[in-house]
Write a protein that holds these residues in place. Structure first.
Motif, short mmCIF file in Angstrom:
data_model
loop_
_atom_site.label_atom_id
_atom_site.label_comp_id
_atom_site.label_asym_id
_atom_site.label_seq_id
_atom_site.Cartn_x
_atom_site.Cartn_y
_atom_site.Cartn_z
N VAL A 1 7.03 7.41 -1.06
CA VAL A 1 5.67 7.54 -0.53
C VAL A 1 5.62 8.74 0.40
CG1 VAL A 1 3.84 6.39 0.76
CG2 VAL A 1 5.38 5.04 -0.68
N GLU B 1 1.24 9.20 4.24
CA GLU B 1 0.54 8.05 3.66
C GLU B 1 1.25 6.72 3.95
OE1 GLU B 1 0.03 8.59 -0.50
OE2 GLU B 1 -0.80 10.62 -0.32
N LYS C 1 -0.39 2.91 3.88
CA LYS C 1 0.01 2.08 2.75
C LYS C 1 0.58 0.75 3.21
CE LYS C 1 2.15 2.65 -1.80
NZ LYS C 1 0.87 2.76 -2.51
#
Length: 371
Positions: A289, A293, A297
């Motif tokens: 990821v 983010e 998330k």
């Protein structure tokens, strides 16, 4: 080696030897009297908890196990020899159940523990035993007693402090390989793990705990989908469950939240007690990821999953976040072990004082200080 965690065996302890009818025959001894000895005891069947074994495969292909019967008694006051015992080596954590009634007979929980699972029959009495003042030439004897015979079911439940729970390819095997001495098979396809793997995680000198990695569950496991529920029994003795979730699945349409909920549903269907064990959420593969983010998330996952317990963010591949996690796990496991071994509270009515109360002698002239 093929992993086998369930087997059925038939065991038979040895029968006792028969007693003997015999009379002493010796020159110049017209009435020598009885000298028939007893029969020997039949051999016992023992089970030994062997730390060098981790599967019941030896009993998948060798079902019948018989101990030796006792030797018959003989004349000249000779008793029969006892039959040879046999010892069955089994992995630590094996449960021995009566296959006919379903009753749990024994559990091998401690390394090196030895239990008797079938007793040999006692030997019969020879006519020497029946001699008396009014029966000086007895011709009685008794046969040996039968040894115990049992049909047993062996079931292995691995002994571990922490169990890993999750979907196939969630990264459980990568995690156990990163933090312990276990080297499970790791590949980029589902159901790479086909049997439980145990790993010892060392936090420091004489500080360690055991982690169990089982094959992944999928939705519908209770109906036999995937590998089914057959390996969940290995989590029943753990103190803590780590629910490992892949937050960056390869397939675009896969929702990690839906997968996590499906796992919990299958867990509850299998065993309510297992469902109620302490469970921590471990969000894995965060290295997949983008850094900007990650926070969003993780927050989105926890919010939609409605999780209120501990959450840990890691990457098993890069070992990011693994070190703090294993330290937290060790503290939790150590605390639980300590609580399990603490003595029960003693009723204050029966509690002895540590030191007897000392009388106040300050006013006694015998002990007052002199000017």
């Amino acid at each position: 080696m093929k992993f086998v965690d369930e087997a059925f065996i038939d065991i038979a302890a040895g029968d006792g030897g028969n007693g003997c009818v015999s009379f002493r025959h010796e020159k110049y001894k017209e009435f020598g009297g009885p000298d028939g000895g007893d029969g020997g005891r039949g051999g016992h069947v023992y089970a030994l908890a062997d730390v060098n074994l981790n599967t019941l495969i030896d009993y998948r292909y060798s079902r019948r196990h018989d101990a030796e019967r006792g030797e018959h008694g003989k004349g000249s006051d000779m008793f029969g020899c006892a039959g040879k015992d046999i010892t069955l080596h089994m992995p630590v954590g094996t449960i021995i159940t009566d296959a006919e009634t379903g009753e749990v007979l024994f559990e091998l929980l401690n390394p090196g523990e030895v239990i008797t699972i079938a007793k040999g029959g006692d030997g019969g009495f020879g006519n020497l035993r029946f001699k008396s003042a009014i029966n000086r030439a007895p011709r009685q004897k008794t046969p040996g007693w039968k040894g115990e015979r049992r049909n047993l079911k062996l079931e292995l439940k691995v002994l571990a402090d922490v169990g890993l729970l999750g979907m196939p390819n969630a990264g459980k095997s990568t995690f156990i390989a990163a933090v312990s001495n276990a080297r499970p098979k790791i590949a980029d396809y589902p159901f790479t793990t086909l049997h439980p793997n145990l790993g010892v995680v060392r936090v420091g000198p004489e500080k360690s705990f055991v982690v169990a990695d089982i094959p992944g569950l999928i939705e519908g496991a209770s109906d036999g989908a995937g590998l089914g529920h057959q390996f969940l029994r290995h989590l029943q003795r753990t103190r803590l469950l780590l629910h490992v979730v892949d937050v960056a699945p390869f397939d675009e349409g896969v929702d990690p939240v839906a997968q996590a909920k499906a796992i919990v549903t299958e867990l509850k269907k299998y065993d309510e007690d297992l469902f109620n064990k302490p469970r921590w959420l471990v969000l894995n593969k965060l290295d997949m990821v983008p850094g900007d983010e990650r926070v969003a998330k993780v927050k989105d996952f926890v919010k939609r999953y409605k999780w209120k317990g501990p959450v840990y963010e890691i990457s098993a591949l890069t070992r990011e976040g693994c070190e703090p996690l294993i330290k937290e796990i060790f503290q939790f496991v150590h605390k639980m072990q300590k609580a399990e071994h603490e003595p029960e509270d003693i009723d204050p009515r029966f509690a002895a004082e540590a030191e007897p109360a000392q009388p106040d002698l300050s006013d006694d002239p015998r002990f007052s200080s002199r000017d």
